[in-house]
Enzyme design. Structure first.
Site, PDB file in Angstrom:
ATOM      1  N   LYS A 100      -8.142  -1.054  10.848  1.00 17.27           N
ATOM      2  CA  LYS A 100      -7.417  -1.530   9.655  1.00 17.27           C
ATOM      3  C   LYS A 100      -6.224  -0.608   9.399  1.00 17.27           C
ATOM      4  O   LYS A 100      -5.135  -1.055   9.034  1.00 17.27           O
ATOM      5  CB  LYS A 100      -8.367  -1.553   8.448  1.00 17.27           C
ATOM      6  CG  LYS A 100      -7.791  -2.176   7.195  1.00 17.27           C
ATOM      7  CD  LYS A 100      -7.056  -1.203   6.304  1.00 17.27           C
ATOM      8  CE  LYS A 100      -6.536  -1.874   5.036  1.00 17.27           C
ATOM      9  NZ  LYS A 100      -5.771  -0.946   4.189  1.00 17.27           N
ATOM     10  N   ASP A 142       3.731 -13.683  11.941  1.00 15.53           N
ATOM     11  CA  ASP A 142       2.437 -14.145  11.440  1.00 15.53           C
ATOM     12  C   ASP A 142       1.443 -12.971  11.476  1.00 15.53           C
ATOM     13  O   ASP A 142       0.890 -12.645  12.534  1.00 15.53           O
ATOM     14  CB  ASP A 142       1.981 -15.313  12.334  1.00 15.53           C
ATOM     15  CG  ASP A 142       0.683 -15.940  11.879  1.00 15.53           C
ATOM     16  OD1 ASP A 142      -0.068 -15.307  11.120  1.00 15.53           O
ATOM     17  OD2 ASP A 142       0.416 -17.083  12.292  1.00 15.53           O
ATOM     18  N   GLU A 180       0.848  -1.213   0.000  1.00 17.90           N
ATOM     19  CA  GLU A 180       0.000   0.000   0.000  1.00 17.90           C
ATOM     20  C   GLU A 180       0.872   1.247   0.000  1.00 17.90           C
ATOM     21  O   GLU A 180       1.694   1.450   0.904  1.00 17.90           O
ATOM     22  CB  GLU A 180      -0.941  -0.027   1.217  1.00 17.90           C
ATOM     23  CG  GLU A 180      -1.994   1.050   1.105  1.00 17.90           C
ATOM     24  CD  GLU A 180      -3.092   0.947   2.157  1.00 17.90           C
ATOM     25  OE1 GLU A 180      -3.415  -0.160   2.611  1.00 17.90           O
ATOM     26  OE2 GLU A 180      -3.614   2.019   2.524  1.00 17.90           O
ATOM     27  N   HIS A 208      -2.679   9.726  -0.964  1.00 19.20           N
ATOM     28  CA  HIS A 208      -2.712   8.341  -1.422  1.00 19.20           C
ATOM     29  C   HIS A 208      -2.535   8.292  -2.945  1.00 19.20           C
ATOM     30  O   HIS A 208      -1.727   7.537  -3.461  1.00 19.20           O
ATOM     31  CB  HIS A 208      -4.075   7.760  -1.039  1.00 19.20           C
ATOM     32  CG  HIS A 208      -4.156   6.289  -1.135  1.00 19.20           C
ATOM     33  ND1 HIS A 208      -3.630   5.462  -0.184  1.00 19.20           N
ATOM     34  CD2 HIS A 208      -4.694   5.494  -2.078  1.00 19.20           C
ATOM     35  CE1 HIS A 208      -3.852   4.219  -0.529  1.00 19.20           C
ATOM     36  NE2 HIS A 208      -4.492   4.210  -1.698  1.00 19.20           N
TER      37      HIS A 208
HETATM   38  C1  MEV Z   1      -6.421   2.828   4.462  1.00 17.40           C
HETATM   39  O1  MEV Z   1      -5.620   1.710   4.174  1.00 17.40           O
HETATM   40  C2  MEV Z   1      -6.506   3.061   5.959  1.00 17.40           C
HETATM   41  C3  MEV Z   1      -7.494   4.125   6.379  1.00 17.40           C
HETATM   42  O2  MEV Z   1      -8.774   3.843   5.818  1.00 17.40           O
HETATM   43  C4  MEV Z   1      -7.559   4.093   7.890  1.00 17.40           C
HETATM   44  C5  MEV Z   1      -8.660   4.932   8.493  1.00 17.40           C
HETATM   45  O3  MEV Z   1      -9.683   5.171   7.821  1.00 17.40           O
HETATM   46  O4  MEV Z   1      -8.492   5.329   9.653  1.00 17.40           O
HETATM   47  C6  MEV Z   1      -7.117   5.483   5.891  1.00 17.40           C
END
Ligand code: MEV
Length: 425
Positions: free
Chosen positions: A262, A278, A84, A376
């Site tokens: 996430k 892991d 990413e 991004h």
């Molecule tokens: C993207 O990989 C992670 C985010 O979605 C985390 C979040 O929304 O806090 C930007």
């Protein structure tokens, strides 16, 4: 596309070369693709072949180093492997913004793992529970005998818990072996203990043992990180308040918490992967821990201090090791650990939780200000440039151009690449 054929019997016994021939005959892979699969890069063919079944190649993932992190007063270079684009940049930026207040401070709760033994068919679960609790010292002796090396290194059996669990299929007795696994992640150690203890458990209780396996909810192996971001460094009161509001949203709403967490795992898993740990065990543990109150929530908490700075804290299970698994086998994992310079699993856990916290800060800040797409997509523009066919210095040129025109799409990239090439000729 596959040709709807069954792979031949004994596929796992073939050499890599033979497997590739088979795959080529069963699919539409061309010679160039088969040649690409034959490039094993920095994971030697024999090592890869020994790690998993049916190997036909390896898959490279970018390996980068995050800079700017101060952890417990020490400058850190953090190795990370991720596909990413914004993850490593986020750690660098967020770490930079808390340097003036000393960086991140960490702690750990210990290195104990839990193995579960499921006991069925007991008419007297309460009685059996007591029988098992009385056997604690015998269980200690049997468990410690399984792994003398662990014992030598200061680990070993620590405690016993016996739970009576009401399920849809009836009452069960669940035994927890609590084992200090020190610098190992511990799955092998505790699984071996649980498996070899099982016959004794049956003998003592008259029940029947079913599962014998570690729990990934490693809530006796927590890692914690905290940090302060000064109001001026983060961009003022409005930014801080919007970041706080974003964090409260995640605390209250599982839909948001899943994404929030996430983001934390973007950092944690990238360090786990590059060090041969892991990632799935960590992900499972993190999300289970986030649900421990009965409602899934965010793993981190965001508040203000007495002068209005933003303070963040993160606590999560961190079952990682420095020995065993891919950590000692994969050459890149060994290099990553050497860059980190950690000698104990708990030090790796500290780095990982710190990375999780700063990653979370970066996401909250981006989301509460410009939105995530700007940064991004600027980073993603290089991927798009390569997808459009750019090579060498064309990649940077094209990526920059795509950001300038605000069109980070392959169709625009192809058009702009044509222009760059015409202009060059
Ligand atoms: C993207 O990989 C992670 C985010 O979605 C985390 C979040 O929304 O806090 C930007």
């Amino acid at each position: 596309m596959q040709k709807n054929q069954h792979a031949p019997k004994g596929f796992h016994r073939l050499t890599i070369e033979e497997r590739l021939d088979q795959i080529a005959s069963m699919t539409e892979l061309g010679q160039d693709e088969i040649q690409c699969l034959k490039k094993f890069g920095n994971l030697p063919e024999e090592t890869a072949n020994g790690m998993v079944e049916n190997v036909i190649g390896v898959m490279g993932i970018p390996f980068g180093v995050a800079t700017n992190l101060i952890l417990d007063g020490k400058e850190m270079l953090v190795p990370m492997a991720t596909e990413e684009s914004s993850v490593i940049a986020a750690v660098c930026n967020a770490s930079k913004q808390c340097r003036s207040s000393g960086g991140v401070t960490s702690s750990v709760s210990g290195s104990e793992m839990i193995a579960q033994i499921q006991l069925l068919g007991l008419s007297n679960p309460h009685y059996a529970r007591q029988v098992l609790l009385e056997k604690k010292e015998k269980i200690r002796e049997l468990c410690d005998a399984i792994d003398p090396l662990l014992l030598e290194n200061g680990g070993g059996f620590r405690d016993l818990e016996v739970r009576i669990l009401e399920t849809r299929g009836g009452t069960m007795v669940i035994l927890h072996l609590i084992v200090d696994t020190q610098d190992a992640m511990g799955a092998n150690a505790v699984n071996s203990m649980a498996e070899s203890l099982a016959p004794k458990i049956e003998e003592w209780t008259g029940g029947r043992v079913n599962l014998r396996i570690l729990s990934n909810l490693a809530d006796r192996r927590l890692a914690r990180a905290r940090a302060v971001w000064n109001l001026e460094d983060l961009g003022g009161e409005q930014v801080r308040d919007d970041m706080l509001a974003a964090s409260w949203f995640a605390e209250a709403d599982p839909y948001r918490a899943a994404t929030h967490n996430k983001g934390i795992m973007n950092g944690v898993s990238a360090v786990a992967l590059v060090t041969g740990n892991d990632t799935r065990a960590l992900e499972a543990g993190a999300h289970a821990y986030a649900s421990r109150s009965g409602q899934y929530t965010s793993l981190s908490r965001w508040e203000t201090d007495e002068v209005g700075n933003l303070v963040g804290s993160l606590e999560m299970p961190m079952a990682v090791g420095l020995i065993g698994g891919a950590t000692r086998v994969h050459p890149i994992a060994k290099i990553a650990l050497k860059i980190l310079g950690v000698n104990k699993a708990e030090d790796l856990a500290r780095v990982m939780v710190a990375v999780g916290l700063v990653q979370n800060y970066a996401a909250l800040k981006a989301l509460a200000t410009t939105g995530i797409q700007k940064g991004h997509m600027a980073l993603h523009s290089k991927n798009i440039a390569m997808m459009a066919g750019a090579t060498g210095n064309e990649v940077d040129l094209l990526a920059k151009r795509l950001v300038e025109i605000g069109k980070i799409r392959t169709d625009a990239a192809e058009e702009e690449l044509r222009k760059i090439r015409n202009w060059k000729n």
